[in-house]
Design a protein around this motif. Structure first.
Motif, mmCIF file in Angstrom:
data_model
loop_
_atom_site.group_PDB
_atom_site.id
_atom_site.type_symbol
_atom_site.label_atom_id
_atom_site.label_comp_id
_atom_site.label_asym_id
_atom_site.label_seq_id
_atom_site.Cartn_x
_atom_site.Cartn_y
_atom_site.Cartn_z
ATOM 1 N N SER A 27 1.106 -1.191 -0.109
ATOM 2 C CA SER A 27 0.225 -0.211 -0.099
ATOM 3 C C SER A 27 0.816 0.814 0.136
ATOM 4 C CB SER A 27 -0.727 0.026 1.029
ATOM 5 O OG SER A 27 0.098 0.415 2.208
ATOM 6 N N ARG A 28 0.799 1.774 -0.475
ATOM 7 C CA ARG A 28 1.009 3.218 -1.060
ATOM 8 C C ARG A 28 0.455 4.489 -0.768
ATOM 9 N NH1 ARG A 28 5.973 4.109 -5.381
ATOM 10 N NH2 ARG A 28 6.679 6.110 -4.631
ATOM 11 N N ASP A 29 0.540 5.380 0.240
ATOM 12 C CA ASP A 29 -0.708 6.021 0.129
ATOM 13 C C ASP A 29 -1.841 6.317 -0.333
ATOM 14 O OD1 ASP A 29 1.690 8.377 -0.274
ATOM 15 O OD2 ASP A 29 1.728 8.426 -1.720
ATOM 16 N N GLY A 30 -2.409 5.557 0.194
ATOM 17 C CA GLY A 30 -3.534 4.534 0.412
ATOM 18 C C GLY A 30 -4.576 3.363 -0.587
ATOM 19 N N THR A 31 -3.398 3.745 -2.097
ATOM 20 C CA THR A 31 -3.794 2.849 -2.746
ATOM 21 C C THR A 31 -2.369 1.357 -2.572
ATOM 22 O OG1 THR A 31 -1.805 4.309 -3.746
ATOM 23 C CG2 THR A 31 -4.144 4.471 -4.367
ATOM 24 N N THR A 32 -3.628 0.745 -3.301
ATOM 25 C CA THR A 32 -2.947 -1.311 -3.519
ATOM 26 C C THR A 32 -2.311 -1.155 -4.579
ATOM 27 O OG1 THR A 32 -4.618 -1.958 -2.053
ATOM 28 C CG2 THR A 32 -3.455 -3.588 -2.864
ATOM 29 N N GLU A 33 -0.775 -1.775 -4.712
ATOM 30 C CA GLU A 33 0.130 -2.077 -6.471
ATOM 31 C C GLU A 33 1.096 -3.178 -5.773
ATOM 32 O OE1 GLU A 33 3.836 0.642 -8.315
ATOM 33 O OE2 GLU A 33 2.466 1.248 -6.098
ATOM 34 N N PHE A 34 0.466 -3.963 -6.845
ATOM 35 C CA PHE A 34 0.872 -5.335 -6.491
ATOM 36 C C PHE A 34 2.822 -5.341 -7.479
ATOM 37 C CE2 PHE A 34 1.879 -9.443 -8.415
ATOM 38 C CZ PHE A 34 1.179 -10.145 -6.694
ATOM 39 N N PHE A 35 3.587 -5.774 -7.236
ATOM 40 C CA PHE A 35 5.014 -6.152 -7.930
ATOM 41 C C PHE A 35 5.168 -7.556 -8.562
ATOM 42 C CE2 PHE A 35 4.991 -2.098 -5.050
ATOM 43 C CZ PHE A 35 5.849 -1.102 -5.883
ATOM 44 N N ALA A 36 5.289 -7.869 -8.997
ATOM 45 C CA ALA A 36 5.892 -9.562 -9.450
ATOM 46 C C ALA A 36 6.739 -9.234 -9.044
ATOM 47 C CB ALA A 36 4.992 -9.141 -10.820
ATOM 48 N N GLY A 37 7.195 -11.261 -8.575
ATOM 49 C CA GLY A 37 7.869 -11.479 -8.169
ATOM 50 C C GLY A 37 8.480 -12.648 -7.663
ATOM 51 N N ASP A 38 8.779 -13.591 -8.303
ATOM 52 C CA ASP A 38 10.035 -15.498 -8.311
ATOM 53 C C ASP A 38 10.167 -14.843 -6.989
ATOM 54 O OD1 ASP A 38 9.053 -15.919 -11.098
ATOM 55 O OD2 ASP A 38 11.229 -14.478 -11.620
ATOM 56 N N THR A 39 11.105 -14.302 -6.510
ATOM 57 C CA THR A 39 11.183 -14.498 -4.819
ATOM 58 C C THR A 39 10.891 -13.139 -4.232
ATOM 59 O OG1 THR A 39 12.797 -16.594 -5.734
ATOM 60 C CG2 THR A 39 13.252 -15.190 -3.527
ATOM 61 N N VAL A 40 10.383 -13.530 -2.709
ATOM 62 C CA VAL A 40 10.352 -12.003 -2.312
ATOM 63 C C VAL A 40 11.491 -12.148 -0.567
ATOM 64 C CG1 VAL A 40 9.539 -11.203 -0.430
ATOM 65 C CG2 VAL A 40 8.083 -11.554 -2.482
ATOM 66 N N VAL A 41 12.098 -11.468 -0.628
ATOM 67 C CA VAL A 41 13.102 -11.377 0.171
ATOM 68 C C VAL A 41 13.297 -10.215 1.518
ATOM 69 C CG1 VAL A 41 15.688 -11.471 0.697
ATOM 70 C CG2 VAL A 41 14.928 -12.116 -1.860
ATOM 71 N N LEU A 42 12.662 -11.051 2.753
ATOM 72 C CA LEU A 42 12.616 -10.217 3.815
ATOM 73 C C LEU A 42 13.902 -9.591 3.868
ATOM 74 C CD1 LEU A 42 10.872 -12.682 5.501
ATOM 75 C CD2 LEU A 42 9.945 -10.270 4.329
ATOM 76 N N ALA A 43 14.391 -7.961 3.932
ATOM 77 C CA ALA A 43 15.440 -7.833 4.795
ATOM 78 C C ALA A 43 15.380 -6.137 5.576
ATOM 79 C CB ALA A 43 16.467 -6.828 3.446
ATOM 80 N N THR A 44 14.245 -6.447 6.306
ATOM 81 C CA THR A 44 13.733 -5.407 7.447
ATOM 82 C C THR A 44 14.572 -4.877 8.538
ATOM 83 O OG1 THR A 44 12.558 -7.063 8.249
ATOM 84 C CG2 THR A 44 11.392 -5.284 6.809
ATOM 85 N N GLY A 45 15.658 -5.135 8.547
ATOM 86 C CA GLY A 45 16.814 -5.067 9.614
ATOM 87 C C GLY A 45 16.922 -6.178 10.871
#
Length: 271
Positions: free
Chosen positions: A209-227
């Motif tokens: 979600s970005r400023d209230g709107t939903t956006e979808f990003f296509a990807g094969d792998t999602v990497v968590l790097a949130t610290g």
């Protein structure tokens, strides 16, 4: 300032838990001062997160630091116990006078739906190469860790997009390096999306979600790097059960490597 290491009048039995930079430095200095020091490291090798920090590009100098510290530990007569996790049982068996906890930090796991999907991977598993990574990769988290992971993946030929919930990528990188890092990522063709909060991960990518709107990003792998977050579990368990207890390095608050080393030095100089 100039630090001097003074010999102790009363040698104590000191247990240092964690063989990362803070623990290695504390063990080195405590041993130099004449304490009887045992260093416990649950992994099979010393180094802690330095072992992972040396993998991304431009990090070769950290390898020298790791090698220097581990050599110093051995040279100064520290007993090193590898593959041994320090627990309350260890405390009863070895009866140290002082315990210095340097258990470091662990990855921060964000609150996102779909984390259990097989296409979700932690950044450490990416850097150490234990997980298969698809061609199109979404990196969740655009701080220091996310930027390094993205660059590492890009050099392996992956198509990479960084999704960061704050307005800008690289928010926790020092001012001098920030600009250079962003330019380098951009030149490498890494896409960077700010103000993008990932709310759900599916087999096909990430919904944000970005400023209230939903956006979808296509990807094969999602990497968590949130610290990272402090790993203070052991410190809490030992509270009140040992004569003197100190916490140093990242298990207090994830910080820079030099801060971890400095805290190790400071505490070991005092005990």
């Amino acid at each position: 300032g100039i630090y001097t290491i003074e010999a102790t009048n009363e040698p104590k039995k000191v247990a240092v838990v964690g063989g990362g930079p803070a623990g290695m430095e504390a063990a080195r200095v405590a041993a130099l001062r004449g304490h009887r020091v045992t260093l416990y490291e649950k992994d099979r090798k010393l180094g802690g997160l330095l072992n992972i920090a040396t993998i991304p590009p431009h990090k070769e100098e950290l390898l020298n630091l790791k090698n220097y510290l581990s050599r110093q530990v051995e040279k100064n007569g520290v007993r090193v116990k590898l593959g041994e996790e320090f627990t309350l049982k260890t405390l009863e068996r070895d009866k140290p006078d002082v315990v210095i906890v340097a258990t470091g930090s662990v990855p921060l796991i964000p609150d996102i739906e779909g984390l259990e999907n097989n296409n979700v991977v932690g950044f450490m598993d990416v850097l150490t190469g234990v997980k298969e990574i698809g061609d199109r990769v979404l990196v969740v988290g655009g701080g220091f860790v996310g930027c390094e992971t993205a660059e590492f993946l890009r050099m392996k030929g992956k198509q990479v997009t960084i999704l960061e919930m704050l307005p800008r990528v690289g928010h926790d990188i020092g001012v001098t390096n920030k600009f250079a890092t962003i330019i380098r990522l951009r030149t490498a063709g890494i896409e960077m999306k700010g103000n993008t909060k990932v709310i759900r991960i599916t087999e096909k990518g990430a919904e944000s979600s970005r400023d209230g709107t939903t956006e979808f990003f296509a990807g094969d792998t999602v990497v968590l790097a949130t610290g990272m977050m402090a790993n203070d579990k052991l410190a809490q368990q030992l509270e009140g059960k040992v004569g003197a207890l100190y916490c140093i390095g990242d298990c207090v608050k994830p910080h820079r490597i030099e801060d971890a080393i400095e805290s190790g030095f400071r505490i070991a100089s005092q005990i």
